[in-house]
Scaffold this active site. Structure first.
Site, PDB file in Angstrom:
ATOM      1  N   TYR A 136      27.317  -9.162   4.846  1.00 58.44           N
ATOM      2  CA  TYR A 136      27.562  -8.048   5.765  1.00 58.44           C
ATOM      3  C   TYR A 136      26.466  -6.985   5.687  1.00 58.44           C
ATOM      4  O   TYR A 136      26.259  -6.240   6.633  1.00 58.44           O
ATOM      5  CB  TYR A 136      28.904  -7.370   5.450  1.00 58.44           C
ATOM      6  CG  TYR A 136      30.108  -7.981   6.120  1.00 58.44           C
ATOM      7  CD1 TYR A 136      30.373  -9.336   6.021  1.00 58.44           C
ATOM      8  CD2 TYR A 136      30.996  -7.182   6.840  1.00 58.44           C
ATOM      9  CE1 TYR A 136      31.495  -9.884   6.616  1.00 58.44           C
ATOM     10  CE2 TYR A 136      32.114  -7.721   7.434  1.00 58.44           C
ATOM     11  CZ  TYR A 136      32.355  -9.076   7.322  1.00 58.44           C
ATOM     12  OH  TYR A 136      33.477  -9.605   7.920  1.00 58.44           O
ATOM     13  N   ASP A 172      35.545 -23.747   0.837  1.00 56.05           N
ATOM     14  CA  ASP A 172      36.132 -24.688   1.797  1.00 56.05           C
ATOM     15  C   ASP A 172      37.416 -25.306   1.236  1.00 56.05           C
ATOM     16  O   ASP A 172      38.422 -25.415   1.937  1.00 56.05           O
ATOM     17  CB  ASP A 172      35.124 -25.766   2.239  1.00 56.05           C
ATOM     18  CG  ASP A 172      34.352 -26.389   1.088  1.00 56.05           C
ATOM     19  OD1 ASP A 172      34.471 -25.917  -0.061  1.00 56.05           O
ATOM     20  OD2 ASP A 172      33.620 -27.375   1.335  1.00 56.05           O
ATOM     21  N   ASP A 228      42.394 -13.469   6.350  1.00 54.08           N
ATOM     22  CA  ASP A 228      43.088 -13.678   7.630  1.00 54.08           C
ATOM     23  C   ASP A 228      43.957 -14.926   7.551  1.00 54.08           C
ATOM     24  O   ASP A 228      45.088 -14.952   8.048  1.00 54.08           O
ATOM     25  CB  ASP A 228      42.084 -13.830   8.788  1.00 54.08           C
ATOM     26  CG  ASP A 228      41.900 -12.528   9.565  1.00 54.08           C
ATOM     27  OD1 ASP A 228      42.047 -11.461   8.948  1.00 54.08           O
ATOM     28  OD2 ASP A 228      41.621 -12.593  10.775  1.00 54.08           O
TER      29      ASP A 228
END
Ligand code: IPM
Ligand code: MG
Length: 357
Positions: free
Chosen positions: A141, A222, A250
């Site tokens: 980010y 993953d 999320d």
């Protein structure tokens, strides 16, 4: 106690749910004899509209002497032009960086009475009680980035960078939190591919050796994504870098089927923090008075606990929210159907239960 709280309603449903949370804070203040002084400021799209900046100077000035910040949500289709120079999200990211809020806590817990709302089978979600600890001011980010033309082709790049001190402070925080829970930390990385993540795993391994009372497991991002849906109850504390933490949290948030209920805290070493629901600005229902205010209200509870040290008051809010749900009260997103409560009615119901307790 007397405390200054900065309110940042932001965009979409932000203003209506922050108003609901403020009503709950006022109820707590009068019941427990506190005085909260609110300073409402702009952030996000509305701040761009009114001042040209997603994080205006007046908002930054409010942070100077505030004890905690309650944020609604930022963003919406109105500001979604990919070519725009400023975006609402820059207000959020800029605030995190400006305040050095390196730790984002996102608890995910099954709420009694809402088991049926999960997209997973009840036997899978039974006992889910996990906490994401996401690094918030580093990684991809905030690494070197840009857009340029390379060999005649439009090219964009972002860089994931972590140094050992950034990894250490977030993993150590995860360990301290896990000590008060089930003493298990899952550290997320992609050490099989990325150098930044090899440093992450090395440092996490060192922290593990220094804290033998807490188990630290390493999981590739993953396979962690897979385990979160196949065996979510196995997780206690999950510590991850900025982007992996964003994505996995999320995924974790929908496990309980109650995205509208989940709070979060963004913290640093001292007591200042930003508290916001996990969900976004929900522009499709903004202004309709139907948004679920409970994620915002539970964020206010986290604010009382982490920034103001008011544990009893925080617990009173949480108990009132759980009581409202146990009493069968539902907003539309929780499957309330025709009997759904609107935003204000749900806030009233929580306030009544705080007063009655
Ligand atoms: C979040 C959000 C933000 C993020 C966006 C809105 C910038 O998705 O808080 O998880 O990516 O951090
Ligand atoms: Mg996110």
């Amino acid at each position: 106690m007397k405390a200054k709280i900065t309110l940042l309603p932001g965009d979409g449903i932000g203003p209506e749910i922050v108003r609901a949370a403020r009503q709950v804070l006022d109820t707590v203040a009068s019941k427990f004899g506190h005085e909260f002084i609110y300073d409402e400021q702009l952030i996000g799209g509305i701040a761009i509209d009114e001042t040209g900046s997603p994080l205006p100077d007046a908002t930054l000035a409010s942070f100077e002497d505030t004890q905690a910040i309650l944020l609604g949500a930022v963003g919406g289709p109105k500001w979604d032009d990919p070519k725009a120079k400023v975006r609402p999200e820059q207000g959020l990211l800029g605030m995190r960086k400006h305040l050095g809020l390196f730790a984002n806590l996102r608890p995910v817990k099954m709420v009694p009475g809402l088991e049926g709302a999960s997209p997973l089978k009840p036997e899978r979600t039974q006992g889910v009680d996990l906490l994401f600890v996401r690094e918030l001011v580093g990684g991809i980010y905030f690494g070197p980035r840009g857009r340029e033309v390379r060999d005649g082709k439009r090219t964009g790049f972002d860089t994931m960078v972590y140094d050992e001190s950034e990894v250490r402070r977030i993993v150590e925080l995860a360990v301290r939190i896990a000590r008060g829970r089930r003493k298990h930390v899952t550290s997320i990385d992609k050490a099989n591919v990325l150098d930044a993540m090899r440093v992450w795993r090395e440092v996490a391994t060192e922290v593990a050796a220094e804290n033998p009372d807490v188990t630290i497991e390493h999981q590739l991002v993953d396979s962690a994504a897979m385990l979160l849906v196949t065996n979510p109850a196995k997780f206690d504390v999950i510590v991850a870098g900025n982007m992996f933490g964003d994505i996995l949290s999320d995924e974790g948030a929908v496990l309980t089927g109650s995205l509208g209920l989940l709070p979060s805290a963004s913290l640093r070493e001292d007591s200042l923090g930003v508290y916001e629901p996990i969900h976004g600005s929900a522009p499709d229902i903004a202004g309709k008075g139907v948004a679920n205010p409970l994620g915002q209200i539970l964020s206010a509870a986290m604010l009382l606990r982490h920034s103001l040290g008011l544990e009893t008051e925080a617990a009173a809010i949480e108990a009132a929210v759980h009581k409202a749900i146990a009493d069968g009260l539902r907003t539309r997103d929780l499957g309330g159907g025709d009997a759904s409560l609107g935003t204000n009615a749900m806030a009233d119901a929580v306030c009544e239960r705080i007063e009655a307790a």
